[in-house]
Motif scaffolding. Structure first.
Motif, PDB file in Angstrom:
ATOM      1  N   LYS A   3     138.899  70.676 -74.131  1.00 16.32           N
ATOM      2  CA  LYS A   3     138.818  71.355 -75.427  1.00 16.32           C
ATOM      3  C   LYS A   3     138.950  70.344 -76.561  1.00 16.32           C
ATOM      4  N   PRO A  47     130.965  73.476 -79.403  1.00 17.64           N
ATOM      5  CA  PRO A  47     131.711  74.742 -79.254  1.00 17.64           C
ATOM      6  C   PRO A  47     132.395  74.811 -77.891  1.00 17.64           C
ATOM      7  N   ARG A  86     133.587  77.044 -75.037  1.00  7.88           N
ATOM      8  CA  ARG A  86     133.277  78.381 -74.547  1.00  7.88           C
ATOM      9  C   ARG A  86     133.906  78.640 -73.175  1.00  7.88           C
ATOM     10  N   ASN A  87     134.022  79.917 -72.854  1.00  8.74           N
ATOM     11  CA  ASN A  87     134.405  80.388 -71.520  1.00  8.74           C
ATOM     12  C   ASN A  87     135.616  79.649 -70.913  1.00  8.74           C
ATOM     13  N   ASN A  90     127.296  73.207 -68.345  1.00 13.89           N
ATOM     14  CA  ASN A  90     127.882  74.263 -69.159  1.00 13.89           C
ATOM     15  C   ASN A  90     128.145  73.820 -70.601  1.00 13.89           C
ATOM     16  N   TYR A 111     129.780  71.320 -72.126  1.00 14.36           N
ATOM     17  CA  TYR A 111     131.058  70.861 -72.651  1.00 14.36           C
ATOM     18  C   TYR A 111     130.971  69.400 -73.104  1.00 14.36           C
TER      19      TYR A 111
END
Length: 271
Positions: free
Chosen positions: A204, A213, A215-216, A268, A270
């Motif tokens: 994060k 962003p 997410r999830n 994904n 990240y």
């Protein structure tokens, strides 16, 4: 005493006090420590400061207040001894009396470092190399190479298998958790879950730095848990269960699991 000499002595006291506080922390530093370092009597300090608290606050080094090196050293000895006993005798085979006896201290002294056997077991889980490593991930000011960081995370976990006491502790959890379900709960809540949360917070933090962003989080946490599970399986097959020859060396395994982790992060979005 001439004013200049008074000022010089005051500065000497401050300098010596700062050195003592930084080495021993506020609680473990005495006025005698400071006076000895300054080469003066303890009473002479009171000509310039009302007491230890006044001297400490004048220096403005709040970080030294949390230092307790002597206490921490003794506590580490308690944790290492308890780790050895839990690994050797199992959870049920260890009592607070047996830990105190092995340490050659009173039972009441032992309770300075923990509130119960369960609390002591929890602290041992929290102090593993893996947990300590992941605690510092989010404090990094920047990411030099996220792949190397992920690889280092894996390495810090697999190194648990190199520690006979830590390996024996894992055996204890596996063996005794059926009889003592709280062991399994502690192993997850005090060991695995906090480490996985720290790893997620690191990612994060990385996303925030890169303007990506985040997410999830629940899905990411599930993946991280799966990743840690794969590392644990390596330890089980190579350090705990006898007779298994996987033919996969540690470096190869680390490279493979790191690749899987990085591919997941890329897929994904990240990184």
């Amino acid at each position: 005493m001439p004013r200049k000499r008074q000022k010089d002595l005051r500065n000497t006291i401050l300098s010596c006090a700062e050195k003592c506080f930084r080495e021993k922390g506020y609680a473990e530093t005495t006025m005698r420590d400071i006076s000895n370092a300054a080469g003066i009597s303890p009473g002479a300090i009171y000509n310039y400061f009302r007491g230890k608290k006044d001297l400490f606050e004048t220096l403005d080094i709040p970080e030294a207040e949390s230092l307790h090196p002597q206490f921490d050293s003794k506590k580490n000895r308690v944790l290492q001894t308890a780790l050895f006993l839990f690994g050797e005798k199992g959870y049920n085979g260890v009592t607070m009396d047996s830990i105190a006896s092995t340490l050659n201290i009173s039972k009441s002294s032992l309770y300075q470092y923990c509130s119960s056997k369960e609390d002591l077991f929890s602290q041992i889980l929290q102090s593993s190399s893996f947990n300590l490593y992941t605690q510092n991930l989010s404090s990094n000011g920047h990411d030099i190479d996220i792949r190397e960081t992920i690889k280092s995370i894996g390495k810090s976990y697999i190194q648990i298998g190199d520690n006979p006491q830590r390996s024996s502790l894992l055996k204890t959890v596996i063996k005794d958790s059926a009889q003592f379900p709280e062991l399994g709960k502690l192993y997850y809540s005090q060991g695995i879950k906090p480490a996985c949360t720290n790893i997620m917070n690191y990612i994060k933090h990385h996303c925030r730095q890169q303007g990506i962003p985040f997410r999830n989080p629940s899905k990411l946490f599930a993946f991280i848990l799966t990743y840690v599970g794969s590392l644990q399986s390596y330890i089980l097959m190579n350090s705990i269960i006898s007779g298994i020859d996987t033919g996969v060396d540690r470096d190869t395994y680390l490279e493979s699991t790191t690749d899987i982790f990085i591919n997941y992060l890329k897929t994904n979005h990240y990184i």
